[in-house]
Design an enzyme around this catalytic site. Structure first.
Site, mmCIF file in Angstrom:
data_model
loop_
_atom_site.group_PDB
_atom_site.id
_atom_site.type_symbol
_atom_site.label_atom_id
_atom_site.label_comp_id
_atom_site.label_asym_id
_atom_site.label_seq_id
_atom_site.Cartn_x
_atom_site.Cartn_y
_atom_site.Cartn_z
ATOM 1 N N HIS A 108 -16.709 9.241 -31.556
ATOM 2 C CA HIS A 108 -17.321 10.027 -30.476
ATOM 3 C C HIS A 108 -18.350 9.181 -29.706
ATOM 4 C CE1 HIS A 108 -19.089 13.986 -28.928
ATOM 5 N NE2 HIS A 108 -20.024 13.106 -28.615
ATOM 6 N N GLU A 109 -19.232 8.534 -30.441
ATOM 7 C CA GLU A 109 -20.300 7.769 -29.773
ATOM 8 C C GLU A 109 -19.753 6.506 -29.103
ATOM 9 O OE1 GLU A 109 -22.901 9.410 -29.428
ATOM 10 O OE2 GLU A 109 -22.775 10.834 -31.090
ATOM 11 N N HIS A 112 -18.778 7.308 -25.670
ATOM 12 C CA HIS A 112 -19.951 7.263 -24.774
ATOM 13 C C HIS A 112 -20.305 5.816 -24.411
ATOM 14 C CE1 HIS A 112 -20.692 11.481 -24.937
ATOM 15 N NE2 HIS A 112 -21.193 11.527 -26.153
HETATM 16 ZN ZN LIG Z 1 -21.567 13.257 -27.243
#
Ligand SMILES: [Zn+2]
Length: 206
Positions: A108-109, A112
């Site tokens: 998830h990160e 980003h």
């Molecule tokens: Zn997030």
């Protein structure tokens, strides 16, 4: 819990650092309590060998993204994980109970981090930019896979994966100090089609 911080940062032209937090949903009911910090650090090491993590790091390197010497660090914090420009990724070890959770947070990160690198003029203070990255991170990390949703106590219904991505994206964007609840909702709706269907660097959601 609001965990986005605006403060004296570096690495941002405006001198403002926005920390993009992972969902602060409670851990699954089956939670057995957090693993030890040592096990978590070991779990982060193992996660670096996960095929999706390897793929994302390779794609970042290929795109010329800066991969910090300590891109990923173990931390004690109030959510599952977070990402901030020039600081990289943190995994909140005090909330990790299983290797699968560590893998998921890191993927998830990393989405980003990927967005921060490849999106021109990425501005985390802009609710639409943040919303887009949360939609992608929740979609592409498998945060909303059926089995994980069952563990959280949500029942499977038609279209559930998209509802889950929306719900989790909203939780993160409304924690951005620059985005009100209404602004977060509007931003997610405005960018939904483009960002949900933008699966870069994957051909399709893994
Ligand atoms: Zn997030």
């Amino acid at each position: 819990m609001a965990e986005g911080h605006a403060g004296a940062g570096d690495g941002d032209a405006a001198g403002v650092r926005v920390e993009v937090e992972s969902s602060s949903e409670p851990p699954p009911a089956s939670s057995r309590g957090a693993m030890s910090h040592e096990d978590c650090v070991e779990g982060i090491r193992s996660a670096l060998k996960h095929p999706t993590v390897r793929f994302l790091r390779q794609q970042m390197e290929k795109a010329g993204c800066q991969v910090w010497p300590r891109l990923i660090r173990a931390a004690t914090c109030s959510t599952a994980g977070g990402y901030a420009s020039a600081e990289g990724i943190k995994v909140c070890c005090n909330h990790m109970t299983l290797q699968d959770e560590i893998n998921q947070v890191i993927i998830h990160e990393l989405v980003h981090a990927y967005d921060d690198c490849v999106t021109k003029n990425m501005d985390w203070k802009n609710c639409a930019h943040h919303a887009c990255s949360e939609i992608r991170a929740n979609h592409l990390s498998g945060d909303c896979h059926y089995k994980r949703e069952l563990l959280r106590g949500f029942m499977k219904i038609r279209g559930h994966e998209q509802d889950c991505v929306k719900r989790r994206a909203l939780m993160s964007v409304r924690n951005n100090p620059y985005c009100s609840e209404a602004a977060a909702k509007d931003a997610i709706e405005a960018v939904w089609n483009i960002c949900y269907n933008d699966t870069r660097p994957f051909d399709r959601a893994p």
